[in-house]
Design an enzyme around this catalytic site. Structure first.
Site, mmCIF file in Angstrom:
data_model
loop_
_atom_site.group_PDB
_atom_site.id
_atom_site.type_symbol
_atom_site.label_atom_id
_atom_site.label_comp_id
_atom_site.label_asym_id
_atom_site.label_seq_id
_atom_site.Cartn_x
_atom_site.Cartn_y
_atom_site.Cartn_z
ATOM 1 N N TRP A 111 0.823 -1.214 0.000
ATOM 2 C CA TRP A 111 0.000 0.000 0.000
ATOM 3 C C TRP A 111 0.853 1.259 0.000
ATOM 4 O O TRP A 111 0.527 2.232 -0.694
ATOM 5 C CB TRP A 111 -0.997 -0.018 1.151
ATOM 6 C CG TRP A 111 -2.014 -1.079 0.932
ATOM 7 C CD1 TRP A 111 -2.128 -2.269 1.599
ATOM 8 C CD2 TRP A 111 -3.030 -1.112 -0.097
ATOM 9 N NE1 TRP A 111 -3.144 -3.020 1.065
ATOM 10 C CE2 TRP A 111 -3.707 -2.340 0.030
ATOM 11 C CE3 TRP A 111 -3.414 -0.230 -1.104
ATOM 12 C CZ2 TRP A 111 -4.767 -2.703 -0.815
ATOM 13 C CZ3 TRP A 111 -4.467 -0.584 -1.948
ATOM 14 C CH2 TRP A 111 -5.124 -1.802 -1.796
ATOM 15 N N ASP A 181 -1.306 6.927 6.350
ATOM 16 C CA ASP A 181 -2.432 6.107 5.905
ATOM 17 C C ASP A 181 -2.762 5.176 7.072
ATOM 18 O O ASP A 181 -1.985 4.281 7.400
ATOM 19 C CB ASP A 181 -2.019 5.308 4.653
ATOM 20 C CG ASP A 181 -3.110 4.350 4.180
ATOM 21 O OD1 ASP A 181 -4.136 4.198 4.878
ATOM 22 O OD2 ASP A 181 -2.921 3.739 3.105
ATOM 23 N N LYS A 205 -12.747 -1.228 7.165
ATOM 24 C CA LYS A 205 -12.118 -2.126 8.142
ATOM 25 C C LYS A 205 -12.681 -1.790 9.528
ATOM 26 O O LYS A 205 -13.650 -2.408 9.952
ATOM 27 C CB LYS A 205 -10.594 -2.016 8.111
ATOM 28 C CG LYS A 205 -9.989 -2.638 6.835
ATOM 29 C CD LYS A 205 -9.490 -1.604 5.944
ATOM 30 C CE LYS A 205 -8.604 -2.031 4.801
ATOM 31 N NZ LYS A 205 -8.918 -3.149 3.949
#
Ligand code: PMP
Length: 369
Positions: A111, A181, A205
């Site tokens: 990511w 992030d 999530k």
């Protein structure tokens, strides 16, 4: 009824647990609340699926959501909170566009690599540390990297959802604005928001369902985006419009609000941290107990949220996933890019789910080891 391979397996467990990485498991209590409240939203006369974003009921929901998030995360009062669309992926571009262009990136997994590549696409991005050669097994120590002169910010991905690599303390970068992030770890443990210029996380999530992304920013860190930047990619446009520059995802916003209430009811972020640490330790103890299971992440960088692992004998992986699913342990397949297995154990995953998985793993090892 004909006996199929499916029905020949042991009866499915009474309870199933969803270990997928996202969209992830929601607490059953939250699903029950959504279900009960669905036909009519708080005296508005319409359901939440139809509620107008300019209605007083939605305005109240917006205020409540923001204040709950501010309280849970101890967000400084001079920071803004935005609720946007486009997922964390759009933030990969919005960060460089709004923070002055040249970003330095700590690349600790897939990511952060994506975030870095997106920065290169819209501005300039530089990887100041890159763990890909080692297969992403750790976060760097502080003396392994430096922020180059001229960098406008340092970006890191607190938890790498695929690699299972997590920063357990924020990197120190002095006066350079820090960007995080937090998609796969937000609300899983306390973090110091005030040490960051920008924090973002998509919701699917720990914050509910896909469609809404939380952005927390220090307005003083913003730069004017380059000419040609679409209005929706300019944070100032959303700041002025109080997160309503266009029709927002009302239902996802509502679910986010329910998740924040649920998190508060669990005792808040510190209580979540204790719960998550206990769950992670249960699984790592199984992985450490033998070489039947393999996880190559350095102990100090192990994720509390996503535990990837392989079997020493890859031939057994299909049987592992099949038997696990039959035992009610669902969606344990690793990311399509890496294969193997991955247990995502976000806030909503109860300790009983992780204990059941740990016991299943020991039992599978006894049968096949
Ligand atoms: N960052 C991290 C750490 C992620 O785990 C994900 C999604 N799994 C993303 C970014 C991308 O998020 P989205 O799909 O919401 O754009």
């Amino acid at each position: 009824m004909a006996m199929t391979a499916e029905s020949a397996r042991p009866a499915a467990a009474a309870r199933t647990y969803h270990f997928g990485a996202g969209p992830a498991m929601l607490p059953p209590e939250v699903i029950a609340e959504i279900r009960a409240e669905l036909p009519q939203f708080r005296g508005s006369g319409v359901s939440i699926l139809e509620l107008g974003h300019r209605s007083p009921e939605f305005r109240a929901l917006m205020r409540e959501t923001e204040s709950d998030l501010r309280e849970l995360m101890t967000i400084p009062s001079d920071y803004a909170v935005l609720f946007l669309q486009g997922g964390a992926t759009l933030q990969f571009a919005m960060a460089p566009l709004n923070l002055g262009g040249r970003g330095a990136y700590l690349v600790t997994g897939q990511w952060s690599a994506k975030a870095w590549h997106e920065a290169e696409r819209v501005a300039e991005g530089q990887a100041v540390w890159n763990g890909s050669a080692d297969g992403y097994t750790r976060v760097p120590t502080q003396h392994e990297w430096q922020v180059p002169g001229g960098a406008r910010y340092l970006h890191y991905t607190v938890n790498e959802t695929i690699a299972g690599v997590e920063f357990h303390s924020a990197p120190a970068c002095g006066a350079v604005p820090l960007v995080a992030d937090m998609t796969s770890m937000i609300l899983s443990r306390p973090v110091t928001v005030s040490g960051h210029a920008l924090v973002y996380a998509s919701a699917q999530k720990n914050l509910g369902i896909a469609g809404i992304t939380v952005v927390i920013l220090n307005p003083a860190a913003l730069h004017t985006p380059p000419r040609g930047t679409p209005a929706l990619l300019d944070y100032r446009v959303s700041l002025e419009a109080e997160s309503l520059p266009h029709t927002p995802p009302v239902f996802a916003w509502y679910v986010l609000g329910r998740m924040l209430k649920w998190t508060r009811a669990q005792g808040g972020v510190a209580a979540m941290a204790a719960h998550n640490q206990r769950k992670a330790e249960l699984l790592y103890a199984v992985l450490d107990a033998s070489d039947f299971y393999i996880n190559r992440v350095d102990k100090a960088s192990r994720s509390w949220m996503n535990v990837p692992f392989r079997l020493r004998d890859p031939q057994l992986e299909a049987a592992f996933l099949q038997d696990a699913a039959a035992a009610g342990l669902k969606n344990l397949a690793g990311h399509r890019s890496s294969g193997g297995m991955r247990a995502s154990i976000y806030n909503a995953m109860p300790e009983s789910g992780v204990a059941t998985l740990a016991e299943f793993m020991r039992d599978f090892e006894r049968r096949h080891g």
